[in-house]
Write a protein that holds these residues in place. Sequence first.
Motif, PDB file in Angstrom:
ATOM      1  N   GLU A   5       0.650  -1.296   0.039  1.00 32.53           N
ATOM      2  CA  GLU A   5      -0.139  -0.028  -0.040  1.00 32.53           C
ATOM      3  C   GLU A   5       0.976   1.264   0.152  1.00 32.53           C
ATOM      4  O   GLU A   5       2.014   1.009   0.801  1.00 32.53           O
ATOM      5  CB  GLU A   5      -0.842   0.059   1.255  1.00 32.53           C
ATOM      6  CG  GLU A   5      -1.936   0.559   1.165  1.00 32.53           C
ATOM      7  CD  GLU A   5      -3.075  -0.038   0.579  1.00 32.53           C
ATOM      8  OE1 GLU A   5      -3.576   0.136  -0.589  1.00 32.53           O
ATOM      9  OE2 GLU A   5      -3.796  -1.213   1.220  1.00 32.53           O
ATOM     10  N   LEU A   6       0.547   2.171  -0.805  1.00 29.91           N
ATOM     11  CA  LEU A   6       1.524   3.498  -0.890  1.00 29.91           C
ATOM     12  C   LEU A   6       0.929   4.618  -0.344  1.00 29.91           C
ATOM     13  O   LEU A   6      -0.350   4.953  -0.649  1.00 29.91           O
ATOM     14  CB  LEU A   6       1.788   3.731  -2.393  1.00 29.91           C
ATOM     15  CG  LEU A   6       2.781   4.725  -2.867  1.00 29.91           C
ATOM     16  CD1 LEU A   6       3.998   4.701  -2.097  1.00 29.91           C
ATOM     17  CD2 LEU A   6       2.949   4.675  -4.442  1.00 29.91           C
ATOM     18  N   LEU A   7       1.581   5.111   0.899  1.00 28.16           N
ATOM     19  CA  LEU A   7       0.874   6.434   1.507  1.00 28.16           C
ATOM     20  C   LEU A   7       1.570   7.396   1.500  1.00 28.16           C
ATOM     21  O   LEU A   7       2.753   7.618   1.169  1.00 28.16           O
ATOM     22  CB  LEU A   7       0.904   5.624   3.074  1.00 28.16           C
ATOM     23  CG  LEU A   7       0.619   4.160   3.556  1.00 28.16           C
ATOM     24  CD1 LEU A   7       0.785   4.236   4.869  1.00 28.16           C
ATOM     25  CD2 LEU A   7      -0.889   4.258   3.241  1.00 28.16           C
ATOM     26  N   ALA A   8       0.890   8.727   1.455  1.00 32.31           N
ATOM     27  CA  ALA A   8       1.462   9.991   1.282  1.00 32.31           C
ATOM     28  C   ALA A   8       0.315  11.002   1.987  1.00 32.31           C
ATOM     29  O   ALA A   8      -0.749  10.722   1.860  1.00 32.31           O
ATOM     30  CB  ALA A   8       1.960  10.228   0.149  1.00 32.31           C
ATOM     31  N   HIS A   9       0.847  12.216   1.756  1.00 30.76           N
ATOM     32  CA  HIS A   9      -0.127  13.484   1.917  1.00 30.76           C
ATOM     33  C   HIS A   9      -0.930  13.387   0.582  1.00 30.76           C
ATOM     34  O   HIS A   9      -0.118  13.243  -0.349  1.00 30.76           O
ATOM     35  CB  HIS A   9       0.716  14.642   2.445  1.00 30.76           C
ATOM     36  CG  HIS A   9      -0.338  15.632   2.981  1.00 30.76           C
ATOM     37  ND1 HIS A   9      -0.858  16.544   2.096  1.00 30.76           N
ATOM     38  CD2 HIS A   9      -0.587  15.913   4.252  1.00 30.76           C
ATOM     39  CE1 HIS A   9      -1.773  17.266   2.921  1.00 30.76           C
ATOM     40  NE2 HIS A   9      -1.601  16.948   4.314  1.00 30.76           N
ATOM     41  N   GLU A  10      -2.168  13.930   0.760  1.00 29.44           N
ATOM     42  CA  GLU A  10      -2.910  14.488  -0.453  1.00 29.44           C
ATOM     43  C   GLU A  10      -2.193  15.351  -1.197  1.00 29.44           C
ATOM     44  O   GLU A  10      -2.294  15.179  -2.548  1.00 29.44           O
ATOM     45  CB  GLU A  10      -4.059  15.201   0.002  1.00 29.44           C
ATOM     46  CG  GLU A  10      -4.851  15.724  -0.795  1.00 29.44           C
ATOM     47  CD  GLU A  10      -6.027  14.886  -1.484  1.00 29.44           C
ATOM     48  OE1 GLU A  10      -6.241  13.615  -1.001  1.00 29.44           O
ATOM     49  OE2 GLU A  10      -6.589  15.505  -2.684  1.00 29.44           O
ATOM     50  N   ARG A  11      -1.464  16.138  -0.890  1.00 35.12           N
ATOM     51  CA  ARG A  11      -0.744  17.153  -1.684  1.00 35.12           C
ATOM     52  C   ARG A  11       0.425  16.544  -2.516  1.00 35.12           C
ATOM     53  O   ARG A  11       0.699  17.049  -3.729  1.00 35.12           O
ATOM     54  CB  ARG A  11      -0.165  18.280  -0.972  1.00 35.12           C
ATOM     55  CG  ARG A  11      -1.070  19.158  -0.071  1.00 35.12           C
ATOM     56  CD  ARG A  11      -0.330  20.210   0.713  1.00 35.12           C
ATOM     57  NE  ARG A  11      -1.120  20.915   1.636  1.00 35.12           N
ATOM     58  CZ  ARG A  11      -0.719  21.884   2.518  1.00 35.12           C
ATOM     59  NH1 ARG A  11       0.430  22.121   2.790  1.00 35.12           N
ATOM     60  NH2 ARG A  11      -1.770  22.489   2.783  1.00 35.12           N
ATOM     61  N   CYS A  12       1.043  15.434  -2.027  1.00 36.40           N
ATOM     62  CA  CYS A  12       1.936  14.656  -2.703  1.00 36.40           C
ATOM     63  C   CYS A  12       1.341  13.921  -4.016  1.00 36.40           C
ATOM     64  O   CYS A  12       1.765  13.949  -4.988  1.00 36.40           O
ATOM     65  CB  CYS A  12       2.713  13.484  -1.438  1.00 36.40           C
ATOM     66  SG  CYS A  12       3.757  12.487  -2.508  1.00 36.40           S
TER      67      CYS A  12
END
Length: 278
Positions: free
Chosen positions: A82-89
């Motif tokens: 699963e790939l996670l980040a901030h929405e802006r990223c």
Amino acid sequence: MRRERIAEDIFVFISDLYAQVTAGVVLTAEGAIVIDTLPFPQETVELKEFVERYSHQGVRYVINTHHHADHVYGNYLFPEAELLAHERCRKALLRHGQRGLDEARVQMPALSEVWLRIPDVVFDRGELVVHLGGKSLHMMLTPGHTDDSISVLVKEDKVLFAADTVMPVPYVVFGDVEMTIDTLKYVGSMAVDSIVQGHGEVLLRGEITETIKSSVKYLKAIQKHVRAAVESGAPKESLHSIGIEECGKSRIPLNGLVQQLHLANLMHLYDDFSKQNV
Ligand SMILES: [Zn+2]
């Protein structure tokens, strides 16, 4: 590539191929979490093989700390995670990612097999927390270097992956200098045992306060010098005379690359202040 063990089951990989960029691995009994990938496939593959040697479950999550190429180009090597980040990223990668990769491929054939994998699980306020195998990783927005920059705290071990918020020389060309100062102060106030910088050596407990203070001081110093240059009408070329050491940072780290970062910071602020001066 260099591998460092910074806690019982937390490892940091430091690239030999690009600007000592770092990636982290947290091993748990239920699988691994990778924090940032490395730009060239060869090194990300090495990291992945390391994880597979120690964890039967492999990589469960990959976290991107921000959208810059040197941290996300290895995403595609973890299709199972699963790939996670901030929405802006996610937004920044959707907007500019493919064009950037197409351009980079022309310069660097080693990137020919890379394809852009975009984070699919994102957060846009507060914290995102992953609980896995007795570890909890807290992701929080720490803007400044870029507006999508996050840090990741491994709570049980008091290890903070601060990404490019903390570097041997703060780099503000794609971000905001005041916001970087605020974020650095915030990071400096956190009670952690070590900080993994986005590039370069891991900071240990005794080094954290001093390093962060000197980074804040550095940013204030370059603002002061550049503002004076702009106000006196000095040409942009005159910035070359503002040495990095004069601003309180060493010229040695990252094999001297910090001097280029420093000069780029000065040029960026010059343009910024010139606009405000009109
Ligand atoms: Zn970076």
